[in-house]
Design a protein around this motif. Structure first.
Motif, PDB file in Angstrom:
ATOM      1  N   ASN A 157      30.445  21.432  46.313  1.00  0.00           N
ATOM      2  CA  ASN A 157      31.116  20.023  46.864  1.00  0.00           C
ATOM      3  C   ASN A 157      32.144  19.532  45.938  1.00  0.00           C
ATOM      4  OD1 ASN A 157      30.850  19.324  49.491  1.00  0.00           O
ATOM      5  ND2 ASN A 157      29.179  18.107  49.085  1.00  0.00           N
ATOM      6  N   ASP A 158      31.901  19.607  44.341  1.00  0.00           N
ATOM      7  CA  ASP A 158      32.786  19.234  43.587  1.00  0.00           C
ATOM      8  C   ASP A 158      34.020  20.351  43.385  1.00  0.00           C
ATOM      9  OD1 ASP A 158      31.363  16.886  42.815  1.00  0.00           O
ATOM     10  OD2 ASP A 158      30.336  17.755  41.181  1.00  0.00           O
ATOM     11  N   GLN A 159      33.692  21.495  43.321  1.00  0.00           N
ATOM     12  CA  GLN A 159      34.791  22.247  43.503  1.00  0.00           C
ATOM     13  C   GLN A 159      34.010  23.757  43.930  1.00  0.00           C
ATOM     14  OE1 GLN A 159      36.022  23.208  39.241  1.00  0.00           O
ATOM     15  NE2 GLN A 159      37.865  24.618  39.943  1.00  0.00           N
ATOM     16  N   PRO A 160      34.479  23.951  45.331  1.00  0.00           N
ATOM     17  CA  PRO A 160      33.972  25.055  45.962  1.00  0.00           C
ATOM     18  C   PRO A 160      34.420  26.357  45.509  1.00  0.00           C
ATOM     19  CG  PRO A 160      35.042  23.370  47.348  1.00  0.00           C
ATOM     20  CD  PRO A 160      35.342  22.849  46.178  1.00  0.00           C
ATOM     21  N   THR A 161      33.757  27.215  45.166  1.00  0.00           N
ATOM     22  CA  THR A 161      33.758  28.630  44.846  1.00  0.00           C
ATOM     23  C   THR A 161      33.580  29.643  46.085  1.00  0.00           C
ATOM     24  OG1 THR A 161      32.805  28.090  42.774  1.00  0.00           O
ATOM     25  CG2 THR A 161      33.032  30.539  43.264  1.00  0.00           C
ATOM     26  N   ILE A 162      34.795  30.097  46.511  1.00  0.00           N
ATOM     27  CA  ILE A 162      34.721  31.055  47.686  1.00  0.00           C
ATOM     28  C   ILE A 162      35.545  32.173  47.242  1.00  0.00           C
ATOM     29  CG2 ILE A 162      34.704  29.238  49.205  1.00  0.00           C
ATOM     30  CD1 ILE A 162      37.509  29.334  49.815  1.00  0.00           C
ATOM     31  N   THR A 163      35.446  33.265  48.209  1.00  0.00           N
ATOM     32  CA  THR A 163      35.936  34.592  47.568  1.00  0.00           C
ATOM     33  C   THR A 163      36.736  35.050  49.141  1.00  0.00           C
ATOM     34  OG1 THR A 163      34.355  35.327  45.577  1.00  0.00           O
ATOM     35  CG2 THR A 163      35.701  37.025  46.704  1.00  0.00           C
ATOM     36  N   LEU A 164      37.869  35.575  49.082  1.00  0.00           N
ATOM     37  CA  LEU A 164      38.381  36.159  50.241  1.00  0.00           C
ATOM     38  C   LEU A 164      39.056  37.479  49.837  1.00  0.00           C
ATOM     39  CD1 LEU A 164      39.705  35.562  52.851  1.00  0.00           C
ATOM     40  CD2 LEU A 164      42.011  34.895  52.029  1.00  0.00           C
ATOM     41  N   THR A 165      38.502  38.461  50.639  1.00  0.00           N
ATOM     42  CA  THR A 165      38.910  40.040  50.453  1.00  0.00           C
ATOM     43  C   THR A 165      39.307  40.479  51.866  1.00  0.00           C
ATOM     44  OG1 THR A 165      36.625  40.557  51.108  1.00  0.00           O
ATOM     45  CG2 THR A 165      37.113  40.420  48.819  1.00  0.00           C
ATOM     46  N   ASP A 166      40.150  41.732  51.734  1.00  0.00           N
ATOM     47  CA  ASP A 166      40.759  42.315  53.039  1.00  0.00           C
ATOM     48  C   ASP A 166      39.747  43.406  53.175  1.00  0.00           C
ATOM     49  OD1 ASP A 166      41.295  44.498  50.949  1.00  0.00           O
ATOM     50  OD2 ASP A 166      43.268  44.333  51.167  1.00  0.00           O
ATOM     51  N   ASN A 167      40.076  44.352  54.353  1.00  0.00           N
ATOM     52  CA  ASN A 167      39.307  45.108  54.715  1.00  0.00           C
ATOM     53  C   ASN A 167      38.847  46.438  53.763  1.00  0.00           C
ATOM     54  OD1 ASN A 167      41.770  46.490  54.801  1.00  0.00           O
ATOM     55  ND2 ASN A 167      41.809  46.211  57.077  1.00  0.00           N
ATOM     56  N   THR A 168      39.717  46.395  52.509  1.00  0.00           N
ATOM     57  CA  THR A 168      39.410  47.448  51.679  1.00  0.00           C
ATOM     58  C   THR A 168      38.776  46.859  50.463  1.00  0.00           C
ATOM     59  OG1 THR A 168      41.526  46.979  50.416  1.00  0.00           O
ATOM     60  CG2 THR A 168      41.648  48.493  52.062  1.00  0.00           C
ATOM     61  N   GLY A 169      38.399  45.724  50.435  1.00  0.00           N
ATOM     62  CA  GLY A 169      37.527  45.038  49.553  1.00  0.00           C
ATOM     63  C   GLY A 169      38.644  44.455  48.474  1.00  0.00           C
ATOM     64  N   LYS A 170      39.850  44.540  48.406  1.00  0.00           N
ATOM     65  CA  LYS A 170      40.827  43.866  47.622  1.00  0.00           C
ATOM     66  C   LYS A 170      40.659  42.484  47.827  1.00  0.00           C
ATOM     67  CE  LYS A 170      45.414  43.726  46.379  1.00  0.00           C
ATOM     68  NZ  LYS A 170      46.862  44.358  46.559  1.00  0.00           N
ATOM     69  N   SER A 171      40.732  41.587  46.790  1.00  0.00           N
ATOM     70  CA  SER A 171      40.738  40.306  46.457  1.00  0.00           C
ATOM     71  C   SER A 171      42.118  39.711  47.204  1.00  0.00           C
ATOM     72  CB  SER A 171      40.475  39.535  45.212  1.00  0.00           C
ATOM     73  OG  SER A 171      39.249  39.883  44.838  1.00  0.00           O
ATOM     74  N   ILE A 172      42.130  38.699  47.918  1.00  0.00           N
ATOM     75  CA  ILE A 172      43.431  38.130  48.607  1.00  0.00           C
ATOM     76  C   ILE A 172      43.798  36.925  47.782  1.00  0.00           C
ATOM     77  CG2 ILE A 172      44.538  37.185  50.605  1.00  0.00           C
ATOM     78  CD1 ILE A 172      43.950  40.405  50.336  1.00  0.00           C
ATOM     79  N   VAL A 173      44.959  36.620  47.282  1.00  0.00           N
ATOM     80  CA  VAL A 173      45.348  35.309  46.914  1.00  0.00           C
ATOM     81  C   VAL A 173      45.231  34.116  47.852  1.00  0.00           C
ATOM     82  CG1 VAL A 173      46.974  33.861  45.751  1.00  0.00           C
ATOM     83  CG2 VAL A 173      46.718  36.285  45.103  1.00  0.00           C
ATOM     84  N   PHE A 174      44.484  32.995  47.757  1.00  0.00           N
ATOM     85  CA  PHE A 174      44.693  32.028  48.571  1.00  0.00           C
ATOM     86  C   PHE A 174      44.882  30.518  47.981  1.00  0.00           C
ATOM     87  CE2 PHE A 174      40.152  32.790  47.084  1.00  0.00           C
ATOM     88  CZ  PHE A 174      39.988  31.674  47.020  1.00  0.00           C
ATOM     89  N   THR A 175      44.888  29.599  48.772  1.00  0.00           N
ATOM     90  CA  THR A 175      45.087  28.155  48.321  1.00  0.00           C
ATOM     91  C   THR A 175      43.862  27.471  48.941  1.00  0.00           C
ATOM     92  OG1 THR A 175      47.347  28.167  48.034  1.00  0.00           O
ATOM     93  CG2 THR A 175      46.149  26.184  47.867  1.00  0.00           C
ATOM     94  N   GLN A 176      43.039  26.509  48.229  1.00  0.00           N
ATOM     95  CA  GLN A 176      42.043  25.860  49.029  1.00  0.00           C
ATOM     96  C   GLN A 176      42.127  24.200  48.483  1.00  0.00           C
ATOM     97  OE1 GLN A 176      38.706  27.974  46.773  1.00  0.00           O
ATOM     98  NE2 GLN A 176      37.945  25.811  46.390  1.00  0.00           N
ATOM     99  N   ASP A 177      41.723  23.484  49.357  1.00  0.00           N
ATOM    100  CA  ASP A 177      41.640  21.986  49.181  1.00  0.00           C
ATOM    101  C   ASP A 177      40.267  21.676  49.989  1.00  0.00           C
ATOM    102  OD1 ASP A 177      42.354  19.565  48.383  1.00  0.00           O
ATOM    103  OD2 ASP A 177      44.218  19.536  49.196  1.00  0.00           O
ATOM    104  N   LYS A 178      40.200  20.146  50.267  1.00  0.00           N
ATOM    105  CA  LYS A 178      39.282  19.633  51.066  1.00  0.00           C
ATOM    106  C   LYS A 178      39.969  18.605  51.788  1.00  0.00           C
ATOM    107  CE  LYS A 178      36.093  18.228  48.294  1.00  0.00           C
ATOM    108  NZ  LYS A 178      34.460  17.892  47.697  1.00  0.00           N
ATOM    109  N   LEU A 179      39.426  18.445  52.979  1.00  0.00           N
ATOM    110  CA  LEU A 179      39.854  17.330  54.094  1.00  0.00           C
ATOM    111  C   LEU A 179      39.078  16.200  53.899  1.00  0.00           C
ATOM    112  CD1 LEU A 179      42.153  16.847  56.230  1.00  0.00           C
ATOM    113  CD2 LEU A 179      40.359  17.913  57.878  1.00  0.00           C
TER     114      LEU A 179
END
Length: 237
Positions: free
Chosen positions: A106-128
């Motif tokens: 909750n303090d700092q969510p740790t998430i991972t986003l990958t494409d269908n080849t397993g490559k990490s995708i750049v993203f931005t995150q925040d909380k509502l």
């Protein structure tokens, strides 16, 4: 022959373009590109969004055992923004098996986003986030205000643009960023010189438990039907 040609046209046309985001079973979608969403394990992405920018808001649910008892955890609403293309993406979340890990997420969510080849995708995150009573939140209205504020994970609205309509300024490309968590300020407890370390730890634990209680109340309120929601509001009033 006609059927083959029609199939090829459908496949090569923009309407045939498909992209999706696969979420873990423990993730509950709340909003998809500004629109309220029911819980789903696979989200269809909208490639007609400006610059193909996608915005998914979700909550993480988990159950863990602590001191011999089962505990339910429902996270704050996490906003994920990324630029999509015609492919499938996978969202991965860490394991929650203790109160400390729940608080850490909750303090700092740790998430991972990958494409269908397993490559990490750049993203931005925040909380509502919303202060005060969490029951009966209008997430669609909250995300609309969030997007208008120009916050780090905001997106432009999906509007069809024709040649006679002035176009809006393009969204700047996303640069890799360090996830930023907006954490509500916890209620402070006045501690006198006579308080010891154990008393401080108890107060901190009570604050954490109350935060989880608030999130659980909000979660079950959203699951209830209109009659049950009305009865619950009447009890509060």
């Amino acid at each position: 022959m006609r059927h083959i040609i029609a199939l090829l046209c459908l496949t090569l046309s923009p309407m045939g373009i498909a992209a999706s985001l696969q979420l873990p079973d423990r993730a509950e979608t709340v909003l998809v590109n500004g629109k309220a969403s029911q819980q789903q394990s696979s989200v269809k992405l909208d490639l007609s969004m400006p610059d193909n920018m996608q915005q998914i808001a979700f909550r993480y649910q988990a159950r863990y055992r602590d001191n011999g008892s089962q505990n339910d955890f429902v996270s704050d609403v996490v906003i994920l923004r990324f630029q999509a293309s015609e492919q499938n993406y996978q969202l991965t979340l860490p394991t929650i098996n203790s109160a400390s890990r729940a608080t850490q997420f909750n303090d700092q969510p740790t998430i991972t986003l990958t494409d269908n080849t397993g490559k990490s995708i750049v993203f931005t995150q925040d909380k509502l986030m919303k202060s005060g009573l969490q029951i009966g939140r209008d997430f669609a209205q909250e995300i609309a205000l969030y997007n208008k504020s120009g916050a780090i994970a905001a997106i432009a609205s999906a509007k069809r643009i024709n040649k006679n309509t002035p176009t809006a300024a393009p969204v700047a490309p996303i640069a890799p960023v360090v996830p930023v968590a907006i954490v509500p300020v916890a209620k402070t407890t006045e501690v006198t010189a006579s308080n010891n370390t154990a008393d401080t730890q108890v107060n901190k634990t009570e604050d954490i438990n109350q935060a989880e209680v608030s999130r659980m109340l909000d979660y079950w309120y959203q699951k209830a039907n209109p009659n049950t929601q009305a009865e619950f509001k009447a009890k509060i009033n």
